[in-house]
Design a protein around this motif. Structure first.
Motif, short mmCIF file in Angstrom:
data_model
loop_
_atom_site.label_atom_id
_atom_site.label_comp_id
_atom_site.label_asym_id
_atom_site.label_seq_id
_atom_site.Cartn_x
_atom_site.Cartn_y
_atom_site.Cartn_z
N ASP A 1 0.83 -1.20 0.00
CA ASP A 1 0.00 0.00 0.00
C ASP A 1 0.86 1.26 0.00
O ASP A 1 0.59 2.22 -0.74
CB ASP A 1 -0.92 -0.01 1.23
CG ASP A 1 -1.66 1.28 1.41
OD1 ASP A 1 -2.64 1.51 0.67
OD2 ASP A 1 -1.26 2.09 2.29
N ARG A 2 1.92 1.28 0.82
CA ARG A 2 2.84 2.42 0.85
C ARG A 2 3.43 2.70 -0.53
O ARG A 2 3.50 3.85 -0.97
CB ARG A 2 3.97 2.13 1.84
CG ARG A 2 5.10 3.14 1.87
CD ARG A 2 6.38 2.53 2.41
NE ARG A 2 6.86 1.43 1.57
CZ ARG A 2 7.78 0.55 1.94
NH1 ARG A 2 8.33 0.63 3.14
NH2 ARG A 2 8.14 -0.42 1.11
N VAL B 1 2.29 2.02 -3.43
CA VAL B 1 1.30 2.55 -4.36
C VAL B 1 1.05 4.03 -4.11
O VAL B 1 0.87 4.83 -5.03
CB VAL B 1 -0.02 1.75 -4.25
CG1 VAL B 1 -1.15 2.45 -5.00
CG2 VAL B 1 0.17 0.33 -4.77
N ARG B 2 1.06 4.42 -2.84
CA ARG B 2 0.69 5.79 -2.46
C ARG B 2 1.83 6.80 -2.54
O ARG B 2 1.61 7.97 -2.77
CB ARG B 2 0.16 5.80 -1.03
CG ARG B 2 -1.16 5.09 -0.81
CD ARG B 2 -1.66 5.27 0.61
NE ARG B 2 -0.79 4.64 1.61
CZ ARG B 2 0.06 5.26 2.39
NH1 ARG B 2 0.20 6.58 2.32
NH2 ARG B 2 0.79 4.60 3.28
N ARG B 3 3.08 6.34 -2.33
CA ARG B 3 4.18 7.29 -2.23
C ARG B 3 5.49 6.66 -2.68
O ARG B 3 5.63 5.44 -2.69
CB ARG B 3 4.28 7.86 -0.81
CG ARG B 3 4.40 6.83 0.28
CD ARG B 3 4.11 7.43 1.66
NE ARG B 3 4.96 8.59 1.94
CZ ARG B 3 4.72 9.48 2.92
NH1 ARG B 3 3.66 9.33 3.71
NH2 ARG B 3 5.52 10.50 3.12
N ARG C 1 -5.53 1.00 5.73
CA ARG C 1 -5.88 2.42 5.68
C ARG C 1 -4.83 3.22 6.43
O ARG C 1 -4.15 2.69 7.33
CB ARG C 1 -7.26 2.67 6.30
CG ARG C 1 -7.32 2.49 7.81
CD ARG C 1 -8.74 2.66 8.35
NE ARG C 1 -8.78 2.53 9.79
CZ ARG C 1 -8.83 3.55 10.64
NH1 ARG C 1 -8.85 4.80 10.17
NH2 ARG C 1 -8.88 3.36 11.95
N VAL C 2 -4.69 4.46 6.06
CA VAL C 2 -3.78 5.37 6.74
C VAL C 2 -4.54 6.03 7.88
O VAL C 2 -5.55 6.71 7.65
CB VAL C 2 -3.22 6.42 5.77
CG1 VAL C 2 -2.30 7.39 6.52
CG2 VAL C 2 -2.46 5.75 4.63
N PRO D 1 -1.80 10.35 8.47
CA PRO D 1 -0.90 10.67 7.36
C PRO D 1 0.15 11.68 7.80
O PRO D 1 -0.04 12.43 8.76
CB PRO D 1 -1.85 11.26 6.31
CG PRO D 1 -3.00 11.79 7.09
CD PRO D 1 -3.14 10.91 8.29
N GLU E 1 4.09 8.33 9.38
CA GLU E 1 2.67 8.03 9.26
C GLU E 1 2.34 6.72 9.97
O GLU E 1 3.18 5.83 10.11
CB GLU E 1 2.22 7.98 7.79
CG GLU E 1 2.77 6.85 6.97
CD GLU E 1 2.19 6.84 5.55
OE1 GLU E 1 1.66 7.87 5.10
OE2 GLU E 1 2.28 5.78 4.89
N VAL F 1 -0.16 3.48 9.87
CA VAL F 1 -1.00 2.71 8.95
C VAL F 1 -1.60 1.53 9.69
O VAL F 1 -0.93 0.88 10.50
CB VAL F 1 -0.17 2.23 7.74
CG1 VAL F 1 -1.01 1.38 6.81
CG2 VAL F 1 0.42 3.42 6.99
#
Length: 256
Positions: A43-44, A46-48, A75-76, A79, A84, A86
């Motif tokens: 997930d990380r 994909v997001r950043r 889910r975060v 943020p 962050e 998670v």
């Protein structure tokens, strides 16, 4: 061989390699903890793209999991640009079985001031092989290669690795592979015969100051039973370069 197969974007099927130690018909929780670490990292990514690293993995184990298809979600919670929080969950049949909260943190160069007072354990090549299936049943324990230096019941250092992939046909980080072995700590130096005393853990928290490297994961472990049915398995984690963090598991101690 693998512990899990992906069957959907957020769904994985467990294989027989995850068979549990307390109950071989349900999953050993260790691979599932690695799976959730992988879900958080995926997930990380994909997001950043700024390379936050995991500093803490804190799991609550809500119940047993059948050897079946499981759903995951992430889910975060908090943020941030440099830090962050998670949260990830693993469930089956509409019921959550494991919750994870992970702190992700911005890396920096602190090599000039790095260091720890935790002592190194005996190198893996200098420890004798030990067969954990002499005490524990199940597919997961059978898949682990262990070398151990026992001090007394409930006190030992040991190295663990496995040839089994965490997820079939999917790239997995060294951290997620290591996290898939963390939970083995509670069974590698028993304080009491598990046929006479049950002592499953209800949680697991790892604090990491170095990301694991290599196939072998080392543990310097102490198991404590208190007088009121609560215990603690505490470990210093190692890779072959030295200490990398700490691990704690809260136990419910139940004499038969």
């Amino acid at each position: 061989m693998a512990y899990f197969e992906r069957v959907g974007d957020m769904a994985y099927r467990a294989t027989d390699e995850v068979g549990g130690a307390w109950d071989t018909a349900t999953q050993h929780i260790a691979p599932a903890l690695g799976l959730l670490a992988h879900v958080v990292e995926r997930d990380r990514d994909v997001r950043r793209t700024d390379g936050l690293i995991v500093g803490r993995l804190s799991y609550d184990i809500l119940g047993t999991i059948p050897i079946d298809v499981m759903d995951v979600r992430v889910r975060v919670v908090r943020p941030g640009r440099t830090v962050e929080l998670v949260e990830a969950a693993l469930g089956h049949g509409g019921r959550d079985a494991v919750l994870l909260r992970a702190w992700l943190m911005r890396p920096g160069d602190t090599a000039a001031i790095g260091g720890t007072a935790y002592p190194k354990i005996t190198p893996v090549d200098d420890m004798e092989p030990w067969d954990p299936s002499s005490i524990w049943p199940g597919g997961f324990i059978a898949s682990a290669e262990v070398r151990r230096q026992q001090v007394e019941p409930g006190r030992a250092s040991f190295w663990v690795r496995t040839p089994v992939l965490l997820i079939d046909d999917e790239d997995v980080s060294p951290l997620a592979r290591a996290a898939g072995l963390f939970d083995i700590a509670n069974g590698m130096t028993v304080r009491a015969d598990p046929k006479e005393v049950a002592f499953p853990n209800v949680d697991l928290t790892a604090h990491l100051f170095t990301t694991p490297r290599g196939d072998w994961l080392g543990f310097d472990t102490t198991v404590t039973f208190g007088p009121t049915g609560i215990g603690l398995t505490s470990s210093v984690l190692h890779d072959e370069h030295g200490p990398i963090g700490t691990l704690a598991q809260l136990l419910t101690v139940r004499p038969n």
